[in-house]
Design a protein around this motif. Structure first.
Motif, short mmCIF file in Angstrom:
data_model
loop_
_atom_site.label_atom_id
_atom_site.label_comp_id
_atom_site.label_asym_id
_atom_site.label_seq_id
_atom_site.Cartn_x
_atom_site.Cartn_y
_atom_site.Cartn_z
N GLY A 182 0.63 -0.98 -0.04
CA GLY A 182 -0.04 0.15 0.02
C GLY A 182 0.97 1.29 0.16
N ASP A 183 1.89 1.16 0.54
CA ASP A 183 3.17 2.25 0.54
C ASP A 183 3.81 2.59 -0.49
OD1 ASP A 183 4.48 4.28 1.67
OD2 ASP A 183 5.97 2.88 2.54
N LEU A 184 4.35 1.31 -1.22
CA LEU A 184 4.99 1.49 -2.38
C LEU A 184 4.46 0.94 -3.76
CD1 LEU A 184 8.31 0.73 -0.33
CD2 LEU A 184 7.32 2.97 -0.77
N GLY A 185 3.97 -0.27 -3.49
CA GLY A 185 3.55 -1.10 -4.48
C GLY A 185 2.40 -0.30 -5.39
N VAL A 186 1.49 0.29 -4.67
CA VAL A 186 0.33 1.06 -5.37
C VAL A 186 0.97 2.00 -6.21
CG1 VAL A 186 -0.12 2.72 -3.63
CG2 VAL A 186 -2.08 1.76 -5.13
N HIS A 187 1.94 2.59 -5.88
CA HIS A 187 2.54 3.80 -6.68
C HIS A 187 3.01 3.10 -8.37
CE1 HIS A 187 2.87 7.44 -4.79
NE2 HIS A 187 3.83 6.97 -3.84
N LYS A 188 3.62 1.84 -8.02
CA LYS A 188 4.10 1.22 -9.44
C LYS A 188 2.89 0.67 -10.20
CE LYS A 188 8.62 2.07 -8.71
NZ LYS A 188 9.03 3.04 -9.87
N ALA A 189 1.94 0.34 -9.34
CA ALA A 189 0.79 -0.25 -10.09
C ALA A 189 0.33 0.75 -10.95
CB ALA A 189 -0.07 -0.49 -8.97
N ASP A 190 0.23 2.08 -10.35
CA ASP A 190 -0.36 3.19 -11.00
C ASP A 190 0.62 3.75 -12.08
OD1 ASP A 190 -2.35 5.46 -10.95
OD2 ASP A 190 -0.65 6.57 -10.98
N LEU A 191 2.05 3.75 -12.09
CA LEU A 191 2.76 3.87 -12.92
C LEU A 191 2.85 3.12 -14.29
CD1 LEU A 191 5.50 5.52 -13.92
CD2 LEU A 191 7.02 4.01 -12.88
N LEU A 192 2.80 1.77 -13.95
CA LEU A 192 2.67 0.96 -15.15
C LEU A 192 1.16 0.94 -16.09
CD1 LEU A 192 4.15 -2.33 -13.33
CD2 LEU A 192 5.17 -1.36 -15.37
N ARG A 193 0.31 1.40 -15.40
CA ARG A 193 -0.95 1.48 -16.02
C ARG A 193 -0.80 2.82 -16.90
NH1 ARG A 193 -4.45 3.36 -12.98
NH2 ARG A 193 -5.80 3.36 -14.68
N HIS A 194 -0.03 3.56 -16.41
CA HIS A 194 0.31 5.02 -16.94
C HIS A 194 1.14 4.69 -18.27
CE1 HIS A 194 0.33 9.09 -17.73
NE2 HIS A 194 1.54 9.36 -17.32
N LEU A 195 2.30 3.89 -17.88
CA LEU A 195 3.38 3.79 -19.21
C LEU A 195 2.86 2.82 -19.97
CD1 LEU A 195 6.41 2.83 -17.05
CD2 LEU A 195 6.02 5.21 -18.24
N LEU A 196 2.08 1.81 -19.83
CA LEU A 196 1.60 0.84 -20.83
C LEU A 196 0.24 1.13 -21.59
CD1 LEU A 196 2.52 -2.33 -18.63
CD2 LEU A 196 3.65 -1.43 -20.37
N GLY A 197 -0.42 2.33 -20.89
CA GLY A 197 -1.59 2.53 -21.44
C GLY A 197 -2.63 1.49 -21.62
N GLU A 198 -2.73 0.53 -20.57
CA GLU A 198 -3.65 -0.25 -20.79
C GLU A 198 -3.87 -1.19 -19.15
OE1 GLU A 198 -2.40 -4.52 -22.30
OE2 GLU A 198 -1.19 -3.01 -23.74
N GLU A 199 -4.98 -1.75 -19.07
CA GLU A 199 -5.30 -2.16 -17.56
C GLU A 199 -4.61 -3.62 -17.52
OE1 GLU A 199 -6.32 -0.26 -15.32
OE2 GLU A 199 -7.20 1.59 -16.99
N PHE A 200 -4.70 -3.99 -16.22
CA PHE A 200 -4.21 -5.46 -15.73
C PHE A 200 -5.17 -6.34 -15.66
CE2 PHE A 200 -0.11 -3.01 -14.51
CZ PHE A 200 0.60 -3.55 -15.21
N VAL A 201 -5.13 -7.51 -15.86
CA VAL A 201 -6.30 -8.23 -15.95
C VAL A 201 -6.14 -9.58 -14.94
CG1 VAL A 201 -7.33 -7.87 -18.36
CG2 VAL A 201 -5.62 -9.42 -17.89
N GLU A 202 -4.82 -9.92 -14.60
CA GLU A 202 -4.67 -10.86 -13.71
C GLU A 202 -3.31 -10.77 -12.87
OE1 GLU A 202 -5.96 -15.10 -15.80
OE2 GLU A 202 -4.24 -14.42 -16.60
N VAL A 203 -3.60 -11.01 -11.74
CA VAL A 203 -2.33 -10.92 -10.60
C VAL A 203 -1.89 -12.02 -9.72
CG1 VAL A 203 -1.54 -9.39 -8.86
CG2 VAL A 203 -3.14 -8.49 -10.60
N ALA A 204 -1.09 -12.21 -9.56
CA ALA A 204 -0.37 -13.47 -8.79
C ALA A 204 0.60 -12.86 -7.66
CB ALA A 204 0.43 -14.69 -9.37
N GLY A 205 0.11 -12.72 -6.68
CA GLY A 205 0.83 -11.96 -5.54
C GLY A 205 1.58 -13.13 -4.37
N PHE A 206 2.79 -13.01 -4.16
CA PHE A 206 3.37 -13.32 -2.59
C PHE A 206 3.50 -12.12 -1.71
CE2 PHE A 206 4.30 -16.39 -6.08
CZ PHE A 206 4.15 -17.70 -5.52
N VAL A 207 2.71 -12.10 -0.92
CA VAL A 207 2.81 -10.92 -0.12
C VAL A 207 3.19 -11.31 1.34
CG1 VAL A 207 1.46 -8.84 0.62
CG2 VAL A 207 1.06 -9.79 -1.66
N GLU A 208 4.20 -11.01 1.56
CA GLU A 208 4.84 -11.71 2.86
C GLU A 208 5.33 -10.51 4.09
OE1 GLU A 208 5.02 -14.74 2.95
OE2 GLU A 208 4.58 -15.17 0.85
N ASN A 209 5.31 -11.09 5.49
CA ASN A 209 5.95 -10.27 6.15
C ASN A 209 7.25 -11.22 6.82
OD1 ASN A 209 5.49 -10.06 9.82
ND2 ASN A 209 6.90 -9.00 8.98
#
Length: 343
Positions: A182-209
């Motif tokens: 939420g602190d950092l990853g969301v920035h890059k999700a936003d940037l990639l959507r902007h750079l690529l000019g398209e939306e993401f349709v599938e996500v696989a996540g390994f989200v750890e502490n």
């Protein structure tokens, strides 16, 4: 023209280092009021910027005649406070991630529309010079068909940055809802959507502490994203890059590879398939480290969108789509399944 009266709600690090300074530097703004639950922090900030200080945002909105509000609060307060401010007739600039759920984000968008006010989410990565240039090059077909990407945003964590250090709300699930993603990853999700000019349709996540003790949120996450046209790549977010911040993105295309913020001297390097290499010196990306760029461009864009009555680049809908990528990654981490994003 009369100056716009602005209130800053939440006087922590992001307000002190970004919002207050950038509003103060904008000639069209009068910082009228500040609010923080910690009375001393509110008073000291109010004195420093010649503004009235409050400990209750409801109080502030009731007593002051405010045109616009910056919401710089823990994530769980983004939606309720933004909606209250919109209903009070204020334009709202809200820190990211915009909300803790899709439903909250939709309620924020609805409140902005109902009240005829601007809602902008503070995703500053879109305004970075190297990112703007890369988007233009991709749009112009310089890289040809895009095949893949990798992007990362990591540093040692909010301890050194947050006003409350190791006791920060960033580490508390009930206030932050999500950690490094939420602190950092969301920035890059936003940037990639902007750079690529398209939306993401599938996500696989390994989200750890796996790096910090006594923390109830993620501090290390790696995700694989697939876009509408089949571009696949990785997004990582981490509070465990202890030696040095990494804020780099690499885009792999048919005609060129673009390296963004991946070199200490050149903020954008374009390596063409034919062997040609072009290096751009475009100024440093904003950073929590010393010497980082000071003006993010976010506040100026927000002010501009109000003054000229135009839609902000990152409005509520854009903020929601970037949030949805992160929510999908978290869901995938929990279910151990690939998450499909709703259209």
């Amino acid at each position: 023209m009369e100056k716009l009266k602005v209130a800053i709600i939440g006087c922590g690090s992001i307000a002190q280092n970004r919002h207050l300074l950038e509003f103060e530097a904008n000639e069209q703004i009068d910082i009228t009021a500040v609010c923080d639950i910690v009375e001393e922090r509110a008073m000291v900030t109010g004195e420093a910027f010649g503004a009235q200080s409050y400990t209750s945002y409801e109080d502030l909105l009731e007593k002051e005649d405010i045109d616009a509000v910056s919401v710089c609060l823990p994530n769980y307060l983004h939606a309720p406070v933004s909606i209250t401010a919109l209903n009070a007739g204020c334009h709202v600039l809200c820190e990211k991630p915009m909300a803790t759920s899709r439903e909250e984000a939709e309620n924020m968008i609805e409140a902005a529309e109902r009240n005829g006010k601007k809602l902008m989410i503070a995703h500053n990565q879109r305004f970075v010079s190297s990112h703007e240039r890369a988007r233009n090059l991709i749009e112009a077909g310089e890289a040809g068909k895009i095949y893949s990407f990798r992007t990362t945003f990591g540093h040692g964590g909010p301890e050194g940055w947050s006003v409350d250090g190791a006791d920060s709300w960033f580490f508390k699930k009930n206030e932050a809802f999500i950690g490094a993603m939420g602190d950092l990853g969301v920035h890059k999700a936003d940037l990639l959507r902007h750079l690529l000019g398209e939306e993401f349709v599938e996500v696989a996540g390994f989200v750890e502490n796996n790096a910090k003790d006594n923390v109830t949120v993620d501090d290390n996450a790696v995700c694989i994203l697939r876009s509408e046209s089949g571009i696949v790549g990785t997004l990582t977010a981490s509070w465990a890059y202890n030696a040095k911040e990494d804020n780099s993105t690499v885009i792999y295309g048919e005609k060129a590879t673009l390296r963004l913020e991946d070199d200490p001297d050149y903020s954008l390097i374009v390596q063409y398939t034919n062997g040609e290499v072009v290096k751009y010196e475009l100024g440093q990306i904003q950073s929590n480290d010393e010497g980082g760029q000071t003006n993010t461009g976010v506040i100026d864009h927000f002010v501009d969108s109000i003054v000229q009555d135009k839609k902000p680049l990152i409005d509520g809908e854009e903020g929601k789509r970037s949030l949805e990528v992160i929510l999908a990654a978290v869901e995938s981490g929990e279910t151990k399944q690939i998450t499909r994003l709703a259209k």
